[in-house]
Design a protein around this motif. Structure first.
Motif: not given
Length: 376
Positions: A175, A179-180, A289, A345-346, A349-350, A352, A355
């Motif tokens: 990320l 980048k968004s 992303a 984009a949202e 994030k899950e 990354s 994580k």
């Protein structure tokens, strides 16, 4: 650098950040395209790359059985020197030296399956298709301590054809690199600018993208398709582009380093995945992303992501007309385009890497401390 190599790099990086000492054992030579993943880029002395120099490579073919045997022996000898706490084998071939290391040095190992539908194709000399019913009995499969699968479909295949339980852990996305920042430009564009990132080979469906582009150009004469990647059928695809009369609308970029991908994604407003079969597409996550709406065939992880987060359209395999219709819907409906872009984009994030790597770490601890009730 291919997808598995990129995944390995990020896994090693994140595990190193978490304080683990990580060793990568590979037979791949470093190339100019890999300069963004150089062996000495980490200064904390917890990340090491061991490049195996296989003998006789000038006289044996790239995919020969002899090369596989040489890799197994040299990888085993390298692990013998390292003596790690656990081995993570990327796909089935590295599981053989991992198995030997378990037999001789009692080192546990996990296998990560980076493909789907291996039951239809086999996996070279390691999972020969004609011995399919004996796969669960192969010692390097039978004695593995854990198998990771990138998707739930792959996990079910492992259970059915290898008779092993497995854990689904998806790939991740960087990320910081992807980048968004382009959400506003994506929303404002009224001319389709489409990107495909793929190896140029049979089964990737790039010819379908070209046939779709012929239809798209009739409606949007200034539309653009960029194709990032290279492969055996590039000339065939370029010839098709010429015969379809869309040469000025299509650009073949070739293979580029991973760190250069963002500048190409910044120039488009739709990401297109046309594969007939796919495991876990990293390029799909990278495009998401970046905040791009997605059009994809229902393969691999794409069908679950698009159905679950509403960030694009699924289209049938080998259907240029459906691709064209999806492009028109996105282009001519700004509200839909903005929604898809934000949702992409949202959702990304899950995934990354910070994580995802913790899921792998948890699995490693489960193996190493199998007798302890404190982990997992």
């Amino acid at each position: 650098m291919g997808g598995v190599e990129i995944v390995t790099h990020y896994m090693a990086k994140e595990l190193s950040i978490l304080g683990h000492e990580v060793h990568i054992v590979t037979s791949e030579e470093i190339t100019e395209r890999d300069e963004d993943f150089s062996d000495d880029m980490f200064s904390d002395n917890k990340f090491y790359v061991h490049r195996l120099h296989l003998p006789f490579m000038t006289v044996i073919s790239h995919n020969s059985i002899l090369k596989s045997m040489l890799f197994i022996f040299t990888a085993f000898m390298e692990v013998r020197k390292i003596r790690p706490d656990i081995i993570h084998a990327q796909n089935f071939m590295p599981s053989i030296p991992a198995y030997l290391s378990k037999i001789f040095f009692n080192i546990p190992y996990a296998i990560c399956v980076h493909t789907e539908k291996f039951n239809l194709t086999g996996w070279g000399i390691v999972l020969p298709l004609f011995l399919k019913k004996y796969w669960p009995s192969l010692p390097y499969i039978k004695h593995s301590d854990m198998i990771f699968a990138l998707t739930d479909n792959a996990r079910l295949e492992v259970q059915k054809y290898l008779n092993k339980n497995s854990i689904t852990v998806p790939n991740g996305v960087d990320l910081d690199l992807f980048k968004s920042d382009q959400l506003e430009s994506v929303a404002q564009s009224d001319i389709p600018k489409i990107a495909c990132i793929s190896r140029l080979e049979k089964g990737k469906g790039i010819e379908c993208a070209l046939h779709a582009m012929r239809l798209i150009v009739k409606r949007y004469p200034n539309s653009k398709l960029i194709i990032i990647g290279d492969g055996l059928i590039r000339q065939e695809l370029e010839n098709l582009t010429n015969s379809l009369g869309i040469k000025k609308n299509v650009e073949f970029i070739g293979e580029v380093p991973n760190y250069d991908i963002p500048k190409y994604l910044a120039s488009v407003n739709i990401y297109l995945l046309t594969s007939f079969r796919e495991g876990f597409s990293m390029s799909l996550l990278e495009a998401m992303a970046f905040g791009l709406p997605v059009i994809s065939t229902p393969v691999g992880i794409a069908q679950y992501i698009l159905n679950g987060c509403n960030n694009g359209y699924l289209v049938p395999i080998r259907d240029p007309h459906a691709i064209c219709e999806a492009v028109v819907k996105i282009t001519e409906n700004p509200e839909i385009k903005v929604m898809f872009s934000k949702n992409s984009a949202e959702k990304a994030k899950e995934y990354s890497w910070s994580k995802i790597i913790k899921q792998y770490e948890k699995g490693y601890y489960k193996i190493i401390y199998r007798d302890s009730g404190d982990i997992w």
